[in-house]
Design a protein around this motif. Structure first.
Motif, PDB file in Angstrom:
ATOM      1  N   UNK A   1       5.255  10.046   5.353  1.00 43.78           N
ATOM      2  CA  UNK A   1       6.461   9.249   5.556  1.00 43.78           C
ATOM      3  C   UNK A   1       6.644   8.171   4.481  1.00 43.78           C
ATOM      4  N   UNK A   2       7.890   7.979   4.111  1.00 45.45           N
ATOM      5  CA  UNK A   2       8.296   6.925   3.187  1.00 45.45           C
ATOM      6  C   UNK A   2       9.489   6.207   3.811  1.00 45.45           C
ATOM      7  N   UNK A   3       9.936   5.156   3.164  1.00 44.95           N
ATOM      8  CA  UNK A   3      11.128   4.460   3.649  1.00 44.95           C
ATOM      9  C   UNK A   3      12.349   5.374   3.658  1.00 44.95           C
TER      10      UNK A   3
ATOM     11  N   UNK B   1      13.077  12.211   9.027  1.00 41.73           N
ATOM     12  CA  UNK B   1      13.891  13.286   8.440  1.00 41.73           C
ATOM     13  C   UNK B   1      13.022  14.439   7.957  1.00 41.73           C
ATOM     14  N   UNK B   2      11.926  14.117   7.268  1.00 39.91           N
ATOM     15  CA  UNK B   2      11.058  15.153   6.706  1.00 39.91           C
ATOM     16  C   UNK B   2       9.714  15.172   7.425  1.00 39.91           C
TER      17      UNK B   2
ATOM     18  N   UNK C   1       0.798  -1.224   0.000  1.00 45.68           N
ATOM     19  CA  UNK C   1       0.000   0.000   0.000  1.00 45.68           C
ATOM     20  C   UNK C   1       0.832   1.277   0.000  1.00 45.68           C
ATOM     21  N   UNK C   2       2.121   1.162   0.304  1.00 48.80           N
ATOM     22  CA  UNK C   2       3.007   2.320   0.254  1.00 48.80           C
ATOM     23  C   UNK C   2       2.836   3.309   1.391  1.00 48.80           C
ATOM     24  N   UNK C   3       2.516   2.817   2.598  1.00 48.30           N
ATOM     25  CA  UNK C   3       2.484   3.703   3.765  1.00 48.30           C
ATOM     26  C   UNK C   3       2.810   2.905   5.023  1.00 48.30           C
TER      27      UNK C   3
END
Length: 97
Positions: free
Chosen positions: A78-80, A85-86, A34-36
């Motif tokens: 958030x991503x991997x 960091x961001x 799902x990319x989260x």
């Protein structure tokens, strides 16, 4: 009082934090399909909530009647590559009544 809960990059993390004098375990896992990130929040091994999406601007404790206050991600989705960091995971204690 507000403070940041440090996040590190990676597909999975587990941490124990103290929120409003209660020991809470946070488990984050990256859902590749799902990319989260999803987050589980536990107290004493018992789930408070499981599998909530970790998205900016969403109070992860909303609607749970825990009395813990607010736990919210600020910044970018958030991503991997950008977790911790961001974006920042911010805890805010409940207001005194």
């Amino acid at each position: 009082m507000r403070y940041e809960i440090p996040l590190e990059q990676g597909a999975y993390q587990r941490m124990t934090v103290t929120l409003s004098e209660r020991v809470i375990t946070l488990r984050l896992r990256w859902l590749h399909q799902y990319g989260f990130y999803a987050i589980d929040i536990l107290e004493g091994g018992d789930p408070i909530t499981l599998g909530r999406g970790l998205h900016p601007g969403i109070n992860l404790l909303a609607g749970l009647n825990t009395g813990l206050g607010t736990l919210m991600l600020e910044g970018r989705q958030p991503t991997l590559d950008n977790l911790g960091r961001r974006n920042r995971l911010i805890y805010e204690e409940p207001a005194d009544d």
